[in-house]
Motif scaffolding. Structure first.
Motif, PDB file in Angstrom:
ATOM      1  N   ARG A 108      10.727   7.361   3.430  1.00 30.42           N
ATOM      2  CA  ARG A 108      11.048   6.144   4.128  1.00 30.42           C
ATOM      3  C   ARG A 108      10.026   4.907   4.183  1.00 30.42           C
ATOM      4  NH1 ARG A 108      12.049   6.054  10.196  1.00 30.42           N
ATOM      5  NH2 ARG A 108      12.605   4.076   9.762  1.00 30.42           N
ATOM      6  N   PHE A 109       8.726   5.288   4.164  1.00 31.29           N
ATOM      7  CA  PHE A 109       7.785   3.918   4.231  1.00 31.29           C
ATOM      8  C   PHE A 109       7.219   3.874   2.631  1.00 31.29           C
ATOM      9  CE2 PHE A 109       7.949   5.639   8.486  1.00 31.29           C
ATOM     10  CZ  PHE A 109       8.594   4.496   9.284  1.00 31.29           C
ATOM     11  N   GLU A 110       7.880   4.420   1.730  1.00 33.48           N
ATOM     12  CA  GLU A 110       7.165   4.169   0.359  1.00 33.48           C
ATOM     13  C   GLU A 110       6.780   2.801   0.033  1.00 33.48           C
ATOM     14  OE1 GLU A 110       5.481   5.570  -3.145  1.00 33.48           O
ATOM     15  OE2 GLU A 110       6.497   6.772  -1.446  1.00 33.48           O
ATOM     16  N   TYR A 111       7.609   1.731   0.707  1.00 33.18           N
ATOM     17  CA  TYR A 111       7.402   0.344   0.360  1.00 33.18           C
ATOM     18  C   TYR A 111       5.949  -0.151   0.978  1.00 33.18           C
ATOM     19  CZ  TYR A 111       9.191  -0.066   4.955  1.00 33.18           C
ATOM     20  OH  TYR A 111       9.353  -0.016   6.442  1.00 33.18           O
ATOM     21  N   LEU A 112       5.532   0.744   1.850  1.00 34.53           N
ATOM     22  CA  LEU A 112       4.231   0.551   2.549  1.00 34.53           C
ATOM     23  C   LEU A 112       3.049   0.533   1.606  1.00 34.53           C
ATOM     24  CD1 LEU A 112       4.875   1.248   6.253  1.00 34.53           C
ATOM     25  CD2 LEU A 112       5.029  -0.832   5.163  1.00 34.53           C
ATOM     26  N   ASN A 113       3.245   1.265   0.651  1.00 35.30           N
ATOM     27  CA  ASN A 113       2.206   1.537  -0.639  1.00 35.30           C
ATOM     28  C   ASN A 113       1.869   0.312  -1.199  1.00 35.30           C
ATOM     29  OD1 ASN A 113       1.121   4.160  -0.512  1.00 35.30           O
ATOM     30  ND2 ASN A 113       3.099   5.204  -1.261  1.00 35.30           N
ATOM     31  N   GLU A 114       2.701  -0.817  -0.968  1.00 33.86           N
ATOM     32  CA  GLU A 114       2.541  -2.158  -1.721  1.00 33.86           C
ATOM     33  C   GLU A 114       1.868  -3.035  -0.723  1.00 33.86           C
ATOM     34  OE1 GLU A 114       3.277  -2.216  -5.070  1.00 33.86           O
ATOM     35  OE2 GLU A 114       3.688  -0.263  -4.970  1.00 33.86           O
ATOM     36  N   VAL A 115       1.843  -2.693   0.522  1.00 36.58           N
ATOM     37  CA  VAL A 115       1.337  -3.489   1.554  1.00 36.58           C
ATOM     38  C   VAL A 115       0.068  -3.232   1.822  1.00 36.58           C
ATOM     39  CG1 VAL A 115       1.685  -4.511   3.840  1.00 36.58           C
ATOM     40  CG2 VAL A 115       3.660  -3.915   2.322  1.00 36.58           C
ATOM     41  N   ILE A 116      -0.914  -3.926   1.713  1.00 37.37           N
ATOM     42  CA  ILE A 116      -2.512  -3.589   1.929  1.00 37.37           C
ATOM     43  C   ILE A 116      -2.981  -4.158   3.448  1.00 37.37           C
ATOM     44  CG2 ILE A 116      -2.894  -3.490  -0.453  1.00 37.37           C
ATOM     45  CD1 ILE A 116      -4.518  -5.933  -0.256  1.00 37.37           C
ATOM     46  N   VAL A 117      -4.389  -3.432   3.932  1.00 43.00           N
ATOM     47  CA  VAL A 117      -4.789  -3.830   4.926  1.00 43.00           C
ATOM     48  C   VAL A 117      -5.739  -5.230   4.357  1.00 43.00           C
ATOM     49  CG1 VAL A 117      -6.644  -3.444   6.725  1.00 43.00           C
ATOM     50  CG2 VAL A 117      -4.817  -1.774   6.120  1.00 43.00           C
ATOM     51  N   ALA A 118      -5.581  -6.385   4.953  1.00 45.60           N
ATOM     52  CA  ALA A 118      -6.557  -7.362   4.388  1.00 45.60           C
ATOM     53  C   ALA A 118      -7.145  -8.055   5.675  1.00 45.60           C
ATOM     54  CB  ALA A 118      -5.577  -8.310   3.822  1.00 45.60           C
ATOM     55  N   LYS A 119      -8.209  -9.004   5.322  1.00 44.40           N
ATOM     56  CA  LYS A 119      -8.803  -9.670   6.641  1.00 44.40           C
ATOM     57  C   LYS A 119      -8.558 -10.979   6.411  1.00 44.40           C
ATOM     58  CE  LYS A 119     -13.189  -9.908   8.820  1.00 44.40           C
ATOM     59  NZ  LYS A 119     -14.731  -9.408   8.868  1.00 44.40           N
ATOM     60  N   VAL A 120      -8.450 -12.004   7.554  1.00 48.14           N
ATOM     61  CA  VAL A 120      -8.079 -13.316   7.404  1.00 48.14           C
ATOM     62  C   VAL A 120      -9.626 -13.804   7.668  1.00 48.14           C
ATOM     63  CG1 VAL A 120      -7.467 -15.217   8.457  1.00 48.14           C
ATOM     64  CG2 VAL A 120      -5.905 -13.495   8.294  1.00 48.14           C
ATOM     65  N   ASN A 121     -10.322 -14.379   6.539  1.00 51.69           N
ATOM     66  CA  ASN A 121     -11.586 -15.036   6.632  1.00 51.69           C
ATOM     67  C   ASN A 121     -11.362 -16.169   7.205  1.00 51.69           C
ATOM     68  OD1 ASN A 121     -12.701 -12.687   5.119  1.00 51.69           O
ATOM     69  ND2 ASN A 121     -12.531 -13.857   3.032  1.00 51.69           N
ATOM     70  N   SER A 122     -10.618 -17.076   7.017  1.00 52.06           N
ATOM     71  CA  SER A 122     -10.360 -18.340   7.730  1.00 52.06           C
ATOM     72  C   SER A 122      -8.854 -18.756   7.760  1.00 52.06           C
ATOM     73  CB  SER A 122     -11.393 -19.489   6.966  1.00 52.06           C
ATOM     74  OG  SER A 122     -10.618 -19.713   5.646  1.00 52.06           O
ATOM     75  N   ALA A 123      -8.527 -19.402   8.792  1.00 50.84           N
ATOM     76  CA  ALA A 123      -7.253 -19.983   8.989  1.00 50.84           C
ATOM     77  C   ALA A 123      -7.264 -21.478   9.267  1.00 50.84           C
ATOM     78  CB  ALA A 123      -6.271 -19.064  10.082  1.00 50.84           C
ATOM     79  N   LYS A 124      -6.946 -22.309   8.451  1.00 54.53           N
ATOM     80  CA  LYS A 124      -7.039 -23.795   8.641  1.00 54.53           C
ATOM     81  C   LYS A 124      -5.468 -24.309   8.791  1.00 54.53           C
ATOM     82  CE  LYS A 124     -11.303 -24.180   6.365  1.00 54.53           C
ATOM     83  NZ  LYS A 124     -12.031 -24.752   5.009  1.00 54.53           N
ATOM     84  N   LYS A 125      -5.421 -25.428   9.640  1.00 52.37           N
ATOM     85  CA  LYS A 125      -4.336 -26.027   9.674  1.00 52.37           C
ATOM     86  C   LYS A 125      -3.636 -26.453   8.386  1.00 52.37           C
ATOM     87  CE  LYS A 125      -1.719 -29.629  12.316  1.00 52.37           C
ATOM     88  NZ  LYS A 125      -2.037 -30.712  13.165  1.00 52.37           N
TER      89      LYS A 125
END
Length: 805
Positions: A38-55
């Motif tokens: 069912r969740f095979e597509y989540l193999n293409e989604v990774i855990v990531a970290k937002v270093n910075s978020a600017k407007k």
């Protein structure tokens, strides 16, 4: 039928891995066609970290983020209000296909002038939650770069089962779980129906009347008041999505959920839309119109079962509800239906309306008549719980025709004999009880079995034997080979010789034709048959395909002459065709005709296909006769004579070019040249020669056994005799006379020449014969041969009043 592995685990413990489970279910008769993660597509989604978020420089509600993927830092434009520095997120990279992207892969692009190399996802976009207000916030302890499937330990499989029509009990997850529990030697864990507080009396709010109990033997109903229609909670949506259903709202989703769980379709009505607050189950009037939930107007027949209120129809029973009573956003009073409908009625209605639904798929195969009430209570409790509604006390259970369970006796000995097993009576009992059959031991060989209501396919002892085979395991049934005689039986004589004759004729250069047994009723006239001929007794066909195929044929010859005409028209002038076929002599239009199998042939054109180096010779009567002679000789038929036909006997053949074939005292058939008049009737441009044999008479002339003789070791001696006889004397009669001589040294005789013309008196002809003599013991001397030959010749000359030249 799709089932979710995680959903199945709610009803039965599963200790097998997905491959073992699939194999086990398939061997049990529930063929697993596909298995998908069912969740095979989540193999293409990774855990990531937002270093910075600017407007975003050109959009107030967008942010430009620097996102660490574990391998590199990329730029992503995000519109979520909760994106911020240091947040751990789910990142879909270019090329990823999500359930919400309709099969299209994500691509790199620019948003308001800023490049975006991925998408930071929300829970609803990943179908792992219902939160759509912002992106999913993951645990900061997760490893950056890991796939989301690994990081969240999400695992579920969807199994698609190819169910046969006789197993409607497995059209619900509980039914499949029951099979798994039997494999695991455990029991099914049935869902608990919560005992919610209820008030009032349902009979004060609504009534149910069944006017056609044959089509609806049982109808149950429950009522929930003060319900609030809203989106379903995530767990419910997730369950439906796992089996391929689309969530709609909490009430409709619960009816679908319980249907997938139990196999029992349900329907929810808005009670405020039901006039007179009552349900009437009855047939529609012929030609009535009704608009179903799919916004299509349907024309009903008098066989269509309808669910009606006090004044109008509100649903097609067991098929689909109507727009005039559907659950809407403002619904507060929910009348819940759970019924048992006649499978035959549902099947006819669905086919007539061209309307197939999940409900019809189950009803037309047969649902559990005893399971309607459980499904009703289960769904009613869930609706009351999830909508905040109030459950009204009691249920309506109209059941004019009670369901009677199937009771059978099963023999242990017969079961083991049929399956090739050696099971004890206790083992058979245990197998059947594992899938909820009620079993008791009647005597040392017999079990008394009561089938559960959901096993509508069990009606005979052999059905129980099949259950035992499934549950024991088909792979445990020993391989046995059928006992067969070492010598195969010969085919019937009729079939054997038919095939043999076909091969012989093919070897003689002929081609088999196969024509319809139907011909035009004018063919007797075309053949110029007399009025008293049996072949004029034609059996008419009630619904002929064409005028030319209005009666059963009484002769094979017309079909062959039509074949000749068609081939000649296409420049195929040389033709040799034969056909085996029955003819049909009518004994009255309402009586079985007399059938006779015939073998017929036609030859025309040249003796062989034309070639440049050889003059073309046309076929003659003797070519047709030669084919028949060779056939009879190969069949070892002896004492064959060919006698000319009289004028009265030449019906469609020409006098002087026709002969009947006789073996012993039985007439086999005829050979002849087609009359000029008949040839013109069939529009033929060249001469045709035919033969027509009765297969029955031909077969009776074939000897049952053959006599064999040693090859001669002494040479033969031949002598010729030429005589002049009257023109009417047949050579066949002279040959027959020769063969009747009891001369020991005489071996054979044949015609060597025939002459009519100059130097022969008018009304006479010259016939020459070659006689062969041989001794089994010595070489013959001329003197002895001459004496015998002279004696035989004198006798023939005297017999036929012949003259020597």
């Amino acid at each position: 039928m799709k089932v979710s592995l995680n959903w199945l685990k709610e009803y039965a413990p599963i200790n097998k891995d997905i491959t073992e489970l699939s194999d086990s279910l398939t061997m049990a008769g529930l063929e697993i066609e596909t298995v998908e993660s069912r969740f095979e597509y989540l193999n293409e989604v990774i855990v990531a970290k937002v270093n910075s978020a600017k407007k975003h420089p050109d959009a107030d509600k967008l942010s430009v983020c620097e996102v660490d993927t574990g391998e590199k830092v990329i730029q992503v434009v995000c519109g979520a209000p909760n994106v911020r520095d240091g947040l751990t997120v789910a990142l879909a990279l270019p090329g990823t296909i999500l359930p919400t992207t309709e099969g299209k892969p994500l691509k790199k692009g620019k948003i308001r002038g800023e490049k975006s190399e991925g998408m930071i996802c929300s829970a609803i976009e990943l179908q792992i939650g219902v939160d759509a207000d912002g992106i999913i916030e993951l645990d900061t302890n997760l490893t950056i770069g890991d796939t989301l499937l690994k990081a969240l330990s999400l695992e579920d499989y969807t199994l698609e089962i190819g169910l046969t029509p006789n197993r409607p009990d497995c059209l619900g997850l509980i039914g499949v779980a029951r099979e798994i529990a039997a494999m695991e030697n455990t029991s099914v864990k049935f869902p608990e129906v919560k005992d919610l507080a209820a008030s009032g009396d349902i009979n004060e709010h609504v009534s149910v009347t069944i006017e056609d109990p044959e089509l609806c033997p049982r109808y149950t109903a429950a009522l929930i008041l003060d319900a609030k229609v809203a989106d379903s909670p995530f767990w419910l949506q997730d369950r439906l999505l796992s089996v391929g259903l689309t969530p709609i709202n909490n009430i409709v989703d619960i009816t679908n959920f319980v249907m997938m769980e139990t196999g029992q379709p349900l329907h929810a009505f808005d009670l405020d839309h039901l006039e007179e607050s009552r349900i009437v189950v009855k047939r529609a009037n012929e030609g009535d119109k009704f608009t179903t939930l799919d916004d299509k107007e349907r024309t009903l027949s008098s066989e269509t079962l309808m669910i009606c209120d006090g004044k109008k129809p509100v649903a097609v029973g067991g098929v689909m509800g109507g727009q005039n009573s559907e659950i809407g956003d403002n619904t507060t009073k929910v009348l819940l239906e759970s019924a048992y409908f006649s499978p035959t009625s549902i099947r006819k209605t669905a086919k007539k309306l061209n309307l197939g639904t999940d409900a019809t798929h189950r009803f037309e195969r047969g649902v559990d008549p005893e399971g309607t009430l459980f499904a009703l209570k289960r769904a009613a409790a869930l609706i009351a719980e999830l909508t905040g509604g109030k459950l009204v006390s009691g249920v309506i259970d109209e059941n004019p025709i009670k369901h009677k369970r199937t009771e059978l006796n099963l023999s242990m000995m017969q079961t083991n004999r049929a399956l090739g097993l050696k099971l004890s009576i206790e083992e058979i009992k245990k197998h059947l009880e594992s899938v909820e059959f009620e079993v008791s031991i009647k005597d040392e060989d017999t079990l008394f079995v009561i089938a559960p209501g959901f096993r509508v396919d069990v009606s005979r002892p052999v059905d129980l034997m099949e259950e035992v085979a499934r549950l024991e395991g088909y792979d445990k049934i020993p391989v046995t080979h059928p006992v067969a005689p070492s010598v195969s039986a010969l085919p019937p004589k009729v079939t054997f010789y038919r095939d043999k004759i076909k091969d012989m004729l093919l070897g003689l250069g002929m081609t088999e034709a196969i024509n319809y047994s139907f011909i035009g009723d004018n063919n007797a006239d075309l053949l110029m048959l007399p009025e008293n001929d049996d072949r004029r007794k034609m059996l008419g066909i009630l619904n002929p395909l064409t005028e030319d195929q209005g009666v059963m044929r009484t002769s094979v010859i017309p079909g062959l002459l039509q074949n000749m005409k068609h081939n000649n028209a296409n420049q195929n002038k040389t033709l040799k065709l034969f056909e085996f076929g029955n003819i049909f002599i009518s004994n009255g239009q309402n009586q079985q005709p007399t059938e006779t199998e015939m073998l017929a042939g036609v030859i025309t054109g040249g003796t062989k296909d034309p070639v440049w180096y050889q003059k073309e010779d046309s076929v003659s009567f003797y070519d047709a006769k030669g084919i028949v002679e060779e056939l009879l000789e190969r069949l070892k038929i002896e004492n064959v004579t060919y006698t000319s036909l009289s004028v009265d006997e030449c019906l469609y053949t020409r006098k002087g070019y026709s002969a009947k074939i006789i073996s012993g005292n039985k007439e086999i058939g005829l050979i002849g040249k087609v009359k000029t008049e008949v040839k013109e009737n069939f529009d033929l441009k060249q001469d045709a020669f035919i033969f027509e044999l009765s297969y029955e008479n031909l077969l009776s002339a074939v000897p049952e056994s053959l006599n064999t003789y040693p090859l001669p070791i002494y040479p033969s001696v031949t002598r010729d005799i030429t005589m002049i006889v009257e023109k009417d004397v047949e050579a066949g009669d002279i040959l027959k006379e020769f063969k009747g001589f009891k001369e020991k040294l005489f071996e054979s005789v044949r015609v060597s020449d025939l002459y009519e013309g100059d130097n022969i008196e008018e009304g006479y002809k010259s016939l020459s014969f070659r006689l062969t003599y041989r001794s089994e013991n010595t070489t013959l001397k001329d003197k002895k041969v001459n004496k015998i030959h002279t004696n035989m010749s004198k006798r023939i000359i005297e017999k036929f009043n012949a003259k020597l030249p």
